[in-house]
Write an enzyme that holds these catalytic residues in place. Structure first.
Site, short mmCIF file in Angstrom:
data_model
loop_
_atom_site.label_atom_id
_atom_site.label_comp_id
_atom_site.label_asym_id
_atom_site.label_seq_id
_atom_site.Cartn_x
_atom_site.Cartn_y
_atom_site.Cartn_z
N HIS A 54 -24.04 -15.79 6.54
CA HIS A 54 -22.61 -15.51 6.45
C HIS A 54 -22.15 -14.79 7.70
CE1 HIS A 54 -24.41 -11.70 5.20
NE2 HIS A 54 -23.29 -11.13 5.67
N HIS A 138 -20.52 -12.64 14.14
CA HIS A 138 -21.89 -13.11 14.30
C HIS A 138 -22.49 -13.44 12.94
CE1 HIS A 138 -22.46 -8.91 13.18
NE2 HIS A 138 -23.67 -9.27 12.76
#
EC number: 3.1.4.58
Length: 189
Positions: A54, A138
């Site tokens: 995620h 990220h």
């Protein structure tokens, strides 16, 4: 704007199955998660399970139980952009915490806008969220390892379509295949 789906019920059998650390995130489809998992092949350390891939938008930590309905309402009422392309182009690390990740070299405008609107909504509802570090989109690939900066030969092109409220739960996936559970989600169209 899409409608909040029914939240996935969280088992209440014991404290171990209750979400402890909550966060809002972009959640990839299975194909994208598989591409991200392939990037782990040359990394040592503790790999992120493909079911847990995620991109965190806001880390909420441990929240009081009475905040649950507010957190669901924030997601339900959040103005969402249309689905957008997120090109993950570089491998890098946060060396101070020994986390290796993949991310975009430039934050797409819809992602930045989504992050800002979510943060504003959390602030308006007086919900604590971690604002200590600047937003650096990220996806964590591995912990306990530092990878040197490297542009990817083949970027991972992710069509961002899901914004979720999730939490860490031991045994969240049958067979121990992940540690995060999606509690509520909205789709970007």
């Amino acid at each position: 704007m899409s409608i909040l789906s029914d939240p996935i019920p969280v088992p209440s059998a014991d404290a171990a199955s209750q979400p402890s650390r909550l966060f809002y995130a972009l959640w990839p489809d299975a194909e994208t998660a598989g591409k991200l998992a392939k990037l782990q092949e040359n990394l040592a350390g503790r790999h992120t399970h493909p079911n847990d891939m995620h991109l965190t938008l806001a880390f909420l930590g441990i929240q009081p139980k009475e905040n649950q309905s507010v957190l669901h309402a924030i997601l339900r009422d959040l103005p969402l952009p249309e689905a957008f392309s997120l090109d993950l182009t570089e491998l890098n690390s946060f060396p101070n915490i020994r986390v290796s990740w993949v991310g975009p070299n430039i934050t797409p405008q819809p992602l930045d806008q989504l992050w800002r609107m979510l943060g504003s909504s959390l602030d308006n509802h007086e919900i604590w969220w971690d604002k200590k570090i600047p937003f650096r989109p990220h996806v964590t690939l591995a912990r306990k390892v530092v990878a040197s900066y490297s542009p990817l030969r083949e970027p991972v092109c992710w069509q961002a379509r899901r914004v979720v409220l999730a939490g860490s739960v031991s045994g969240a996936v049958p067979g121990g295949g992940g540690k995060y559970r999606v509690l509520a989600e909205r789709r970007l169209f």
